[in-house]
Design a protein around this motif. Sequence first.
Motif, PDB file in Angstrom:
ATOM      1  N   PHE A  17       0.783  -1.107  -0.004  1.00 39.10           N
ATOM      2  CA  PHE A  17      -0.068  -0.053  -0.034  1.00 39.10           C
ATOM      3  C   PHE A  17       0.784   1.174   0.001  1.00 39.10           C
ATOM      4  O   PHE A  17       0.329   2.220   0.016  1.00 39.10           O
ATOM      5  CB  PHE A  17      -1.068   0.077   1.330  1.00 39.10           C
ATOM      6  CG  PHE A  17      -2.064  -1.146   1.278  1.00 39.10           C
ATOM      7  CD1 PHE A  17      -2.733  -0.920   0.412  1.00 39.10           C
ATOM      8  CD2 PHE A  17      -1.604  -2.336   2.086  1.00 39.10           C
ATOM      9  CE1 PHE A  17      -3.889  -2.221   0.180  1.00 39.10           C
ATOM     10  CE2 PHE A  17      -2.502  -3.302   2.225  1.00 39.10           C
ATOM     11  CZ  PHE A  17      -3.707  -3.403   1.327  1.00 39.10           C
ATOM     12  N   HIS A  20       0.354   5.245   1.718  1.00 44.00           N
ATOM     13  CA  HIS A  20      -0.949   5.322   2.354  1.00 44.00           C
ATOM     14  C   HIS A  20      -1.275   4.165   3.012  1.00 44.00           C
ATOM     15  O   HIS A  20      -2.619   4.082   3.405  1.00 44.00           O
ATOM     16  CB  HIS A  20      -1.813   5.491   1.260  1.00 44.00           C
ATOM     17  CG  HIS A  20      -1.550   6.613   0.086  1.00 44.00           C
ATOM     18  ND1 HIS A  20      -1.620   7.985   0.449  1.00 44.00           N
ATOM     19  CD2 HIS A  20      -0.897   6.624  -1.046  1.00 44.00           C
ATOM     20  CE1 HIS A  20      -1.432   8.618  -0.505  1.00 44.00           C
ATOM     21  NE2 HIS A  20      -1.038   7.895  -1.540  1.00 44.00           N
ATOM     22  N   CYS A  21      -0.744   3.424   3.653  1.00 43.53           N
ATOM     23  CA  CYS A  21      -0.853   2.305   4.521  1.00 43.53           C
ATOM     24  C   CYS A  21      -1.340   2.865   5.871  1.00 43.53           C
ATOM     25  O   CYS A  21      -0.866   3.603   6.631  1.00 43.53           O
ATOM     26  CB  CYS A  21       0.278   1.462   4.786  1.00 43.53           C
ATOM     27  SG  CYS A  21      -0.035  -0.295   5.471  1.00 43.53           S
ATOM     28  N   GLN A  22      -2.638   2.291   6.394  1.00 43.22           N
ATOM     29  CA  GLN A  22      -3.153   2.491   7.453  1.00 43.22           C
ATOM     30  C   GLN A  22      -2.528   1.797   8.499  1.00 43.22           C
ATOM     31  O   GLN A  22      -1.773   0.613   8.614  1.00 43.22           O
ATOM     32  CB  GLN A  22      -4.653   1.989   7.420  1.00 43.22           C
ATOM     33  CG  GLN A  22      -5.473   3.102   6.409  1.00 43.22           C
ATOM     34  CD  GLN A  22      -5.459   4.320   6.610  1.00 43.22           C
ATOM     35  OE1 GLN A  22      -5.813   4.760   7.812  1.00 43.22           O
ATOM     36  NE2 GLN A  22      -5.358   5.264   5.813  1.00 43.22           N
ATOM     37  N   ASN A  28      -6.921  -1.112   5.134  1.00 39.36           N
ATOM     38  CA  ASN A  28      -6.586  -0.653   3.637  1.00 39.36           C
ATOM     39  C   ASN A  28      -7.305  -1.369   2.747  1.00 39.36           C
ATOM     40  O   ASN A  28      -7.395  -0.796   1.640  1.00 39.36           O
ATOM     41  CB  ASN A  28      -5.168  -1.197   3.482  1.00 39.36           C
ATOM     42  CG  ASN A  28      -4.096  -0.458   4.468  1.00 39.36           C
ATOM     43  OD1 ASN A  28      -4.187   0.781   4.182  1.00 39.36           O
ATOM     44  ND2 ASN A  28      -3.201  -0.960   5.214  1.00 39.36           N
TER      45      ASN A  28
END
Length: 92
Positions: A17, A20-22, A28
């Motif tokens: 990701f 922008h990886c959660q 995600n």
Amino acid sequence: GTALIFCAIMLLGYASFGSHCQPFLLDNYHPTDDTMAIVARFCVGVATMAGYPLLFAGLKASLFSMLGSARRTSDGGGGDGGGGNDDDEKIE
């Protein structure tokens, strides 16, 4: 061993990701369209709910053990309340 697994999952999540990886990797994925993510969320919930009773069972056993040993030392002996007689000794 466990730390290596966590690091591998973190690295694979970041590789999948990008920036922008959660923080929670399952966030995600789409909340309703990704079936495997839904199953994984369910499994995480079950594991969390099953883990707490196990943790508290250990806590309860430890507390009872500590309170029991404190009670035995405060009553002046073996904790049987009978002046130090063990059950194995025969009184005649």
